[in-house]
Design an enzyme around this catalytic site. Structure first.
Site, PDB file in Angstrom:
ATOM      1  N   ILE A  14     -12.606   2.062  -6.392  1.00  0.00           N
ATOM      2  CA  ILE A  14     -13.974   2.558  -6.207  1.00  0.00           C
ATOM      3  C   ILE A  14     -14.112   3.866  -6.996  1.00  0.00           C
ATOM      4  CG2 ILE A  14     -15.706   3.330  -4.532  1.00  0.00           C
ATOM      5  CD1 ILE A  14     -14.442   1.477  -2.496  1.00  0.00           C
TER       6      ILE A  14
ATOM      7  N   GLU B 113      -8.696   3.754  -1.878  1.00  0.00           N
ATOM      8  CA  GLU B 113      -9.947   3.100  -2.279  1.00  0.00           C
ATOM      9  C   GLU B 113      -9.668   2.033  -3.333  1.00  0.00           C
ATOM     10  OE1 GLU B 113      -8.603   5.460  -3.628  1.00  0.00           O
ATOM     11  OE2 GLU B 113      -9.507   6.180  -5.486  1.00  0.00           O
TER      12      GLU B 113
HETATM   13  N1  LIG Z   1     -13.366   7.264   3.655  1.00  0.00           N
HETATM   14  C1  LIG Z   1     -12.183   6.945   3.194  1.00  0.00           C
HETATM   15  N2  LIG Z   1     -11.748   7.544   2.069  1.00  0.00           N
HETATM   16  C2  LIG Z   1     -10.534   7.222   1.590  1.00  0.00           C
HETATM   17  C3  LIG Z   1      -9.734   6.274   2.204  1.00  0.00           C
HETATM   18  N3  LIG Z   1      -8.601   6.140   1.445  1.00  0.00           N
HETATM   19  C4  LIG Z   1      -8.700   6.997   0.403  1.00  0.00           C
HETATM   20  N4  LIG Z   1      -9.889   7.652   0.472  1.00  0.00           N
HETATM   21  C5  LIG Z   1     -10.403   8.695  -0.398  1.00  0.00           C
HETATM   22  O1  LIG Z   1     -10.620   8.205  -1.696  1.00  0.00           O
HETATM   23  C6  LIG Z   1     -10.601   9.316  -2.563  1.00  0.00           C
HETATM   24  C7  LIG Z   1      -9.946   8.963  -3.826  1.00  0.00           C
HETATM   25  O2  LIG Z   1     -10.097  10.085  -4.686  1.00  0.00           O
HETATM   26  P1  LIG Z   1      -9.503  10.126  -6.067  1.00  0.00           P
HETATM   27  O3  LIG Z   1      -8.163   9.496  -6.127  1.00  0.00           O
HETATM   28  O4  LIG Z   1      -9.538  11.572  -6.503  1.00  0.00           O
HETATM   29  O5  LIG Z   1     -10.397   9.297  -6.978  1.00  0.00           O
HETATM   30  P2  LIG Z   1     -11.941   9.169  -7.035  1.00  0.00           P
HETATM   31  O6  LIG Z   1     -12.638  10.340  -6.404  1.00  0.00           O
HETATM   32  O7  LIG Z   1     -12.316   7.856  -6.513  1.00  0.00           O
HETATM   33  O8  LIG Z   1     -12.142   9.235  -8.531  1.00  0.00           O
HETATM   34  P3  LIG Z   1     -11.824   8.093  -9.489  1.00  0.00           P
HETATM   35  O9  LIG Z   1     -10.906   7.192  -8.910  1.00  0.00           O
HETATM   36  O10 LIG Z   1     -11.264   8.779 -10.670  1.00  0.00           O
HETATM   37  O11 LIG Z   1     -13.140   7.468  -9.764  1.00  0.00           O
HETATM   38  C8  LIG Z   1      -9.886  10.441  -1.827  1.00  0.00           C
HETATM   39  O12 LIG Z   1     -10.761  11.514  -1.552  1.00  0.00           O
HETATM   40  C9  LIG Z   1      -9.405   9.791  -0.569  1.00  0.00           C
HETATM   41  O13 LIG Z   1      -9.470  10.696   0.542  1.00  0.00           O
HETATM   42  C10 LIG Z   1     -10.194   5.690   3.402  1.00  0.00           C
HETATM   43  O14 LIG Z   1      -9.560   4.838   4.014  1.00  0.00           O
HETATM   44  N5  LIG Z   1     -11.435   6.043   3.824  1.00  0.00           N
END
Ligand SMILES: Nc1nc2c(ncn2[C@@H]2O[C@H](COP(=O)(O)OP(=O)(O)OP(=O)(O)O)[C@@H](O)[C@H]2O)c(=O)[nH]1
Length: 611
Positions: free
Chosen positions: A480, A522
């Site tokens: 995502i 994500e």
């Molecule tokens: N709400 C929610 N957030 C999650 C979960 N697992 C991971 N995340 C969030 O997903 C985000 C992933 O951030 P990044 O890896 O920086 O990547 P991004 O913001 O999606 O940016 P890009 O991947 O580069 O598009 C993090 O802030 C995690 O906290 C979950 O189960 N629920």
């Protein structure tokens, strides 16, 4: 006796005869004085006759004469002493009940109580040998004895009592209640009528007298019933207790006077407070069992049915030969089978063998009735599968003892079956728990999709399958976009909802054979069997577009997201699925770097942006 029968007898005639018999004289004076509390004691026989009344004296004289004449006899199994002991206690109970209820002249009811069971004595006297046999067969039940008497002698003890008491000159108003007192519910007297009241009172007196016989178990049943009967005449437990203690006291005194045994019973309170018999010794507490009785001889059959119902209230099914028995056994699945040996159509041995050959008949407890105690015969029966045997004619005690053993077996069997059921249940629960554990170990709780572990297993399986079959396969990594800022903007809870929605969508539009898993955070992974590059690309584009079209309602807003996808197909030079996953990961990285919301494909070392 002669004098008593005549209606012309005057009080003087009676007094004169009584005076000639010192024993009778003493007994009547005793009775006259014991009935007259606080009144000047009588010392003269004439006065006693006056106080007791002509009719009462006549009846009492008859009763006392009978005790003297029939204190023993030729009927072997008839306990004459116990008979009079019981009768005396009933007489005293009846007098006390008459005083309390004013239902009749107390001394008349005393005489009724004394002679209420006179028919039994008469049958024992008239048919000593036959009656002894009947006693051996009869369980301790009035009804069963009556049936046996009618079958064997064409006359029962109640009919006999009625004839005798009528011939003694007792009024029908008393004779009829005596006739019905063993089974008051059969009398049909209208509720509240005098005969109805007297019949129930006699039954009450009879039950009080029953305290003198039977063991602790019977006594505790009797006491429970006495409390119920006492309630009907307005006596509470305490009043009943003191009344019975008084009756017992008089019983002991009268026992000495009439030379009749009067046992040393505990006080009513002690009897009532005695601990209840152990559950397993108590017929009523034992489980209700189905008993199949196979017997061709009607009288024995009837006797056994009554005895079985009385012993434990068992449900009894009846068949008249082995063939019928087999059909009925299949239909009713009895716990215990009691079968006669010699029977028409199919005898007991054949029946037992046939039963044992069936799966369902193997655990039934089989008791054989046999007239022969020869070792060979008995061994023969056991070889046919019999568990126990009873010699005919069947005595109530023998039947009761065998039924106790059978019940014990059935209880053990039932508890073993319960244990087995519990074990089966525990095994099923364990299997279910294991399945649940397995499920939880492979499932992502937020999206309900298979998790990373499951994804790796799917990859391995699909890879191996493709290796074997040579079919193509593809894997795509979806991430995502800018999810961090999504969370920051809408909050983590909305982020969770978005993750779940994307997961549901991916699952929904995938084919049955595609495996959509949450790979972590994500990130999602889709494993596609039998899918080449072109088809995989089309599919990945569809996924990307569908996610981009997704709208999540959040307050007034419709929030949306996009995914970047990296795709790789199995290539000949890839040594393992890890290599393929890394290739897809590289493509994803490229898609992210390329501006997100796009699809990049790994193709033989090169990455190409597709959409
Ligand atoms: N709400 C929610 N957030 C999650 C979960 N697992 C991971 N995340 C969030 O997903 C985000 C992933 O951030 P990044 O890896 O920086 O990547 P991004 O913001 O999606 O940016 P890009 O991947 O580069 O598009 C993090 O802030 C995690 O906290 C979950 O189960 N629920």
């Amino acid at each position: 006796m002669e004098l008593c029968r005549s209606d012309d007898t005057t009080m003087d005639d009676l007094a004169e005869v009584v005076q000639r018999d010192p024993a009778l004289c003493g007994r009547l004076l005793n009775l006259a004085n014991s009935a007259a509390m606080g009144v000047r004691p009588v010392v003269a026989v004439q006065e006693a006759v006056l106080r007791l009344g002509m009719r009462a004296v006549r009846n009492l004289a008859t009763g006392f004469a009978l005790i003297d004449q029939y204190s023993e006899g030729a009927c072997e199994r008839f306990d004459y002493q116990q008979f009079w002991s019981h009768s005396l206690l009933m007489a005293l109970a009846m007098r006390e009940l008459a005083v309390r209820t004013r239902a009749a002249v107390p001394d008349e009811l005393f005489a009724c109580g004394l002679m209420a069971r006179i028919g039994r004595l008469a049958l024992a006297t008239a048919y000593p040998r036959e009656y002894s046999e009947l006693i051996a067969q009869a369980p301790e039940s009035d009804r069963a004895l009556v049936e046996l008497e009618r079958g064997a002698l064409d006359l029962d003890h109640n009919q006999c009592s009625r004839e005798i008491l009528t011939s003694f000159g007792l009024p029908q108003a008393l004779v009829e209640p005596v006739f019905y007192h063993e089974a008051p519910e059969e009398a049909g007297f209208s509720d509240g009528s005098r005969p109805h009241q007297l019949t129930h009172l006699l039954y009450f007196g009879r039950r009080i007298a029953d305290l003198s016989c039977g063991g602790e178990r019977l006594r505790s049943d009797t006491i429970a019933e006495l409390l119920r009967l006492a309630g009907r005449i307005g006596l509470d437990g305490d009043a009943l207790g003191s009344m019975i203690d008084e009756i017992m006291q008089r019983w002991r005194e009268w026992g000495k006077l009439l030379e009749v045994p009067a046992g040393d019973l505990p006080t009513f309170a002690d009897m009532a407070q005695a601990p209840a018999p152990r559950e397993d010794e108590r017929a009523s507490g034992a489980p209700l069992l189905r008993v199949l009785l196979v017997e061709d001889e009607p009288l024995t059959r009837q006797m056994l049915v009554s005895a079985l119902e009385r012993i434990g209230g068992h449900k009894v099914f009846v068949a008249t030969n082995g063939k019928e028995g087999l059909a009925l056994a299949l239909e009713t699945m009895p716990h215990i089978v009691i079968t006669d040996w010699r029977m028409p159509v199919m005898d007991g041995l054949e029946f037992c063998r046939a039963l044992r050959e069936t799966h369902w008949g193997q655990s039934m407890y089989v008791i054989m009735l046999t007239a022969v105690d020869a070792e060979d015969e008995v061994v023969h029966a056991f070889e046919a599968g019999v568990d126990d045997y009873i010699l005919k004619p069947v005595s109530a005690r023998a039947l009761q003892a065998r039924m106790r053993a059978a019940q014990h077996y059935v209880c053990l069997l039932q508890s073993w079956e319960r244990d087995r059921e519990q074990l089966k249940q525990a095994a099923a629960d364990l299997a279910l728990s294991n399945r649940k554990l397995e499920h939880y170990a492979h499932t992502d709780m937020l999206t309900g999709l298979p998790n990373r572990r499951a994804a790796m297993e799917s990859l391995e399986q699909a890879w191996n399958g493709a290796e074997r079959s040579g079919e193509p396969m593809a894997v795509m990594m979806l991430d995502i976009d800018a999810f961090k800022s999504f969370n920051d903007t809408y909050g983590h809870a909305v982020g969770d909802r978005m993750l779940a929605e994307v997961g549901r969508l991916l699952r929904e539009i995938s084919r049955k054979d595609d495996r959509v898993c949450r790979f972590g955070g994500e990130e999602f992974i889709v494993v596609c069997r039998n899918t080449g590059m072109q088809a995989a690309r089309d599919f990945a584009e569809r996924l990307r577009n569908v996610v981009a079209g997704l709208r999540l309602v959040h307050g007034d807003e419709h929030v949306q997201t996009t995914v970047s996808i990296g795709l790789a197909c199995k290539e000949p030079e890839m040594g393992s699925y890890d290599v393929m996953v890394n290739a897809a990961d590289k493509a994803l990285y490229a898609a992210k770097n390329g501006g997100r919301n796009r699809l990049c494909c790994y193709d033989r070392g090169r990455i190409r942006t597709v959409g």
